[in-house]
Design an enzyme around this catalytic site. Structure first.
Site: not given
Ligand code: COA
Length: 258
Positions: A65, A110, A113, A133
């Site tokens: 999400a 999400g 999910e 989460e």
């Molecule tokens: N919500 C909002 N933005 C998200 C996102 C999310 N769930 N997941 C990734 N993004 C965004 C990042 O903020 C970043 O945006 P920016 O370039 O404007 O800063 C962009 O997507 C790229 O992500 P980034 O984190 O730079 O890539 P990465 O390769 O370093 O890491 C992940 C990849 C998937 C490990 C990391 O993005 C992450 O942990 N995301 C969240 C996962 C999460 O907690 N999901 C559950 C949500 S309830």
């Protein structure tokens, strides 16, 4: 029709691509509304026989999400988000046509999910699954606690839910979370090949397979009763008569979905 999805219909298969690659296809309000509309379209449009949900770019299916929308929400606003997300994912799960997730990278929160709400999952070698989460002081809200337990068992589910750790595609295959792991570039072809087989069968029988299998996980329903009724109903379809006749006449059945 969609702001955040790309959609293409070819040979009866509707490929829905979540198209926010710069945010790793995170599900914001618009994406959730578009997924709701897309599920309605799959169910309504007679040209669509099956659907694939995938993510744009090489890196992510859906990274969760959209966390930026969670800031400052109240308890009731949090519940409203979960209520809508659960309703959309139920619509996908209960669709009368097969909807398969082609998981092309991160399927987190999400995203995991959404993949689990689909009827089954095919993953590329770079796919990663997780419910992170707890890192945010949250739990899954779109059915993840329930579907993960159903798909991988309670022990594995609780480890994933409580650690927030990701599992790789090979582990997801071993857990039964995905049916196949294929090379990244073969993901869509593999998924389409399976769907091609499914859509060559009688559509009303396919719908009833979905409804009966879903009933196995619905405590409100008696799956055996649903199976029995659905089995009987098949005898009232033209396709069942055609299928049986084709077998006896040693020819290929020509199903009409009636
Ligand atoms: N919500 C909002 N933005 C998200 C996102 C999310 N769930 N997941 C990734 N993004 C965004 C990042 O903020 C970043 O945006 P920016 O370039 O404007 O800063 C962009 O997507 C790229 O992500 P980034 O984190 O730079 O890539 P990465 O390769 O370093 O890491 C992940 C990849 C998937 C490990 C990391 O993005 C992450 O942990 N995301 C969240 C996962 C999460 O907690 N999901 C559950 C949500 S309830």
């Amino acid at each position: 029709m969609y702001k955040t999805l790309l959609a293409e219909l070819a040979n009866g298969i509707y490929t829905i691509t979540i198209n926010r690659a710069d945010k790793l296809n995170a599900i914001n309000k618009e994406v959730m509304h578009d997924l709701d509309t897309a599920a309605d379209e799959v169910i309504r449009n007679k040209e669509i026989k099956a659907a694939i949900i995938t993510g744009s770019g090489a890196k992510a299916f859906v990274a969760g999400a959209d966390i930026s929308e969670f800031k400052g929400l109240s308890v009731s606003e949090g519940m409203d988000i979960a209520k809508f997300g659960q309703a959309v994912f139920f619509k996908i799960e209960n669709a009368t046509k097969p909807i398969v997730a082609a998981v092309n990278g991160f399927a987190l929160g999400g995203g995991c999910e959404l993949a689990m709400a689909c009827h089954f999952r095919v993953a590329s070698e770079n796919a990663k699954f997780g419910q992170p989460e707890v890192n945010l002081g949250l739990i899954p809200g779109y059915g993840g606690t329930q579907r993960l337990v159903h798909l991988v068992g309670k022990g594995r589910a609780l480890e994933m839910l409580m650690t927030g750790n990701m599992i790789d595609a090979a582990t997801a295959l071993q857990y039964g979370l995905v049916n196949y792991v294929v090379k990244d570039e073969e993901l869509l072809d593999k998924t389409k090949t399976i769907l091609k087989t499914i859509i060559s069968k009688a559509p009303l029988a396919i719908s009833r397979c979905i409804a009966a299998a879903n009933a196995a996980y619905d405590p409100q329903k008696n799956g055996y009763d649903i199976e029995l009724k659905a089995f009987g109903e098949c005898f009232g379809t033209e396709d069942m008569k055609e299928g049986a006749a084709a077998f006896l006449e040693k020819r290929k059945a020509d199903f009409k979905g009636r």
